[in-house]
Design a protein around this motif. Structure first.
Motif, PDB file in Angstrom:
ATOM      1  N   PRO A 195       1.252  -0.978  -0.126  1.00 50.39           N
ATOM      2  CA  PRO A 195       0.066   0.133  -0.035  1.00 50.39           C
ATOM      3  C   PRO A 195       0.494   1.002  -0.220  1.00 50.39           C
ATOM      4  O   PRO A 195       2.091   1.473   0.387  1.00 50.39           O
ATOM      5  N   PHE A 196       0.394   2.123  -0.892  1.00 54.64           N
ATOM      6  CA  PHE A 196       1.110   3.188  -0.724  1.00 54.64           C
ATOM      7  C   PHE A 196       1.059   4.425   0.777  1.00 54.64           C
ATOM      8  O   PHE A 196      -0.164   4.146   2.162  1.00 54.64           O
ATOM      9  N   VAL A 197       2.408   4.583   1.429  1.00 55.37           N
ATOM     10  CA  VAL A 197       2.294   5.184   2.418  1.00 55.37           C
ATOM     11  C   VAL A 197       2.472   6.742   2.570  1.00 55.37           C
ATOM     12  O   VAL A 197       2.805   7.274   1.966  1.00 55.37           O
ATOM     13  N   TYR A 198       1.183   7.648   2.794  1.00 55.40           N
ATOM     14  CA  TYR A 198       1.148   9.225   3.567  1.00 55.40           C
ATOM     15  C   TYR A 198       2.363   9.884   3.091  1.00 55.40           C
ATOM     16  O   TYR A 198       3.154   9.004   4.710  1.00 55.40           O
ATOM     17  N   PRO A 199       2.190  11.061   3.100  1.00 57.01           N
ATOM     18  CA  PRO A 199       4.320  11.869   3.757  1.00 57.01           C
ATOM     19  C   PRO A 199       3.796  11.593   5.670  1.00 57.01           C
ATOM     20  O   PRO A 199       2.444  11.779   5.340  1.00 57.01           O
ATOM     21  N   ARG A 200       4.909  11.998   6.427  1.00 51.28           N
ATOM     22  CA  ARG A 200       4.758  12.766   7.987  1.00 51.28           C
ATOM     23  C   ARG A 200       4.972  14.018   7.713  1.00 51.28           C
ATOM     24  O   ARG A 200       6.186  13.867   7.977  1.00 51.28           O
ATOM     25  N   ASN A 201       4.413  14.420   8.344  1.00 51.94           N
ATOM     26  CA  ASN A 201       5.505  16.185   8.234  1.00 51.94           C
ATOM     27  C   ASN A 201       6.010  16.368   9.473  1.00 51.94           C
ATOM     28  O   ASN A 201       6.571  17.200   9.756  1.00 51.94           O
ATOM     29  N   ASP A 202       6.181  15.731  10.832  1.00 51.45           N
ATOM     30  CA  ASP A 202       6.571  14.971  12.077  1.00 51.45           C
ATOM     31  C   ASP A 202       8.915  14.515  11.541  1.00 51.45           C
ATOM     32  O   ASP A 202       9.042  14.615  12.057  1.00 51.45           O
TER      33      ASP A 202
END
Ligand code: ACO
Length: 440
Positions: A195-202
């Protein structure tokens, strides 16, 4: 419309060309920059003499004025906005180098924080982009997917992008820098069926990229700081390289006023070739082909044989006739990474031996063929667990910064025109059409 920036080259004399057939003389101005060879300004050559120049491969042609990157190929020097690449690789990080390339100066603390914040908040892609991937075969080369998906961004932002507006240009540049890791990681995830992994802002830019590549929803993914630092260094070293084939493609495509996302897709397509960015993948494949250190001389002999298409991948460069300064940095990083990961890689031994033999071989010495950046980047990426087909994708991700910086500079250049080379025509002279029934 933004104000066009002033040209900074200085006039420094002239050269006179004399036409041997007519004896007519034409004076052409010589222009000098800050560093590097002066140029003969031939813009009036055709109107003044009726001649074109002939320079396939552009080995003696300066196509633009630029303030971004300087290379002295004889001395092995690479400067971004005046800063040596070795210092940037040691002391900076990728987003700071991106800011430098794009804006011309290193950021202060507030500017750095704002830039990181802006890029971080542009990393997600339109949800509709997810569906584009499904149109590709799972075994498609990720570079082919990148060309398609980055080109498709033009369809998402076409009306909203006025390239004559500097704010619009900056937004497009930020979007491209921010979204490339997401698009690249999605190309990988699609290929491996995860599955695609969404970006993380931390996370930092580079950590976020590694997270999107390697995390899976069923367990926590821990960033390895050595891996993140090595990847960040690879990104810095690939960020820009003056007027290479892909950058010139981006400038040429952009010179017609084309949508910036489409121009970057054209750059990615050019980068893919094995003579350019595809070489890092080709290096690893070549090392896989060489079975043992003892068999290296066989491959060296093949590389020297003009009847054999085999070339030593990762050796030679159009501009560097000395050690590629990026390869010097990566050579050190390579042993650090392999030490840290506890890898006693046979391929590294082959690479080191190959380098030693080639550097002492008359053929390579005479032609000034030294290892280039790709020679070590492929080995490092392999050690970091990156599959070879993603190597050039990572190069494209990093080079996006250079492409957008050069694209912005081109549009702001007061002498900018649509790029339109001429040719030396050697085809048939004019002749009359012969109807099919009359052709013998
Ligand atoms: N192995 C063997 N011989 C070589 C190699 C090599 N890797 N590179 C150049 N040569 C030889 C050529 O055969 C030629 O020999 P000749 O003078 O006897 O005919 C001479 O060296 C000059 O080479 P050219 O191909 O004319 O040089 P050019 O500047 O056009 O090419 C290039 C540069 C494409 C990088 C070339 O060196 C090459 O193919 N290298 C391997 C691929 C590679 O590593 N590419 C990465 C480039 S760096 C980058 O894009 C980030």
């Amino acid at each position: 419309m933004s104000a066009k920036s002033q040209q900074a080259s200085k006039s420094s004399g002239s050269v006179t060309l004399t036409d041997p057939s007519s004896g007519q003389a034409l004076e052409l101005p010589v222009l000098s920059g800050t560093l590097g060879p002066s140029v003969v300004d031939i813009r009036a050559l055709y109107s003044g003499s009726g001649y074109f120049t002939y320079d396939p491969g552009y080995t003696s042609t300066g196509a633009c004025e630029s303030k971004i990157t300087f290379i002295d190929g004889e001395k092995g020097i690479l400067l971004h906005r005046g800063y040596p690449i070795g210092e940037l690789a040691e002391q900076s990080d990728f987003l700071e180098v991106a800011y430098l390339l794009l804006r011309g100066e290193l950021p202060n603390e507030t500017e750095a924080k704002d830039f990181v914040d802006t890029i971080t908040r542009h990393t997600m892609v339109h949800e509709q982009i997810n569906y584009l991937y499904r149109g590709f075969r799972r075994d498609a080369h990720p570079m082919a997917v990148m060309i398609g998906v980055v080109g498709a961004l033009a369809a998402f932002y076409h009306d909203a992008t006025d390239i004559g507006d500097s704010t619009h240009r900056m937004i497009a540049s930020h979007r491209l820098i921010a979204k490339m890791p997401t698009i690249a990681a999605m190309a990988y995830k699609y290929a491996v069926g995860q599955p695609f992994v969404y970006p993380r802002n931390d996370l930092t830019y580079t950590e976020n990229f590694l997270h999107m590549l390697f995390a899976v929803p069923c367990e926590e993914y821990k960033i390895n700081p050595v891996q993140a630092r090595a990847m960040d260094r690879i990104l810095i070293l690939h960020a820009d390289h003056e007027q290479n084939a892909s950058t010139s493609t981006v400038r040429l495509a952009g010179s017609s006023g084309a949508n910036p996302y489409a121009c970057i897709a054209a750059g990615i397509a050019t980068l893919w070739g094995p003579a350019h960015g595809g070489a890092n993948e080709a290096v690893v494949r070549m090392l896989e082909e060489i079975p043992t250190v003892e068999q290296i001389p066989e491959y060296i002999a093949r590389a020297k044989d003009k009847n054999d298409p085999f070339r030593l991948m990762g050796f030679g460069h159009r501009v560097y006739k000395n050690y590629d300064p990026r390869a010097t940095v990566l050579r050190e990083t390579c042993s650090e990474v392999l030490d840290d990961f506890g890898i006693d890689d046979d391929k590294l031994k082959i690479a080191v031996e190959l380098e030693k033999i080639a550097l002492n071989d008359e053929y390579f010495i005479e032609r000034k063929l030294y290892p280039n950046v790709d020679f070590y980047s492929g080995l490092i990426l392999k050690a970091l667990g990156i599959p070879p087909e993603l190597f050039t994708v990572i190069f494209a991700l990093a080079r996006t910064v250079g492409w957008v910086a050069q694209w912005n500079e081109m549009i702001e250049d007061p002498s900018q025109k649509i790029g339109r080379p001429r040719q030396l025509y050697t085809g048939a002279a004019e002749r009359s059409f012969i109807p099919l029934a009359d052709r013998g």
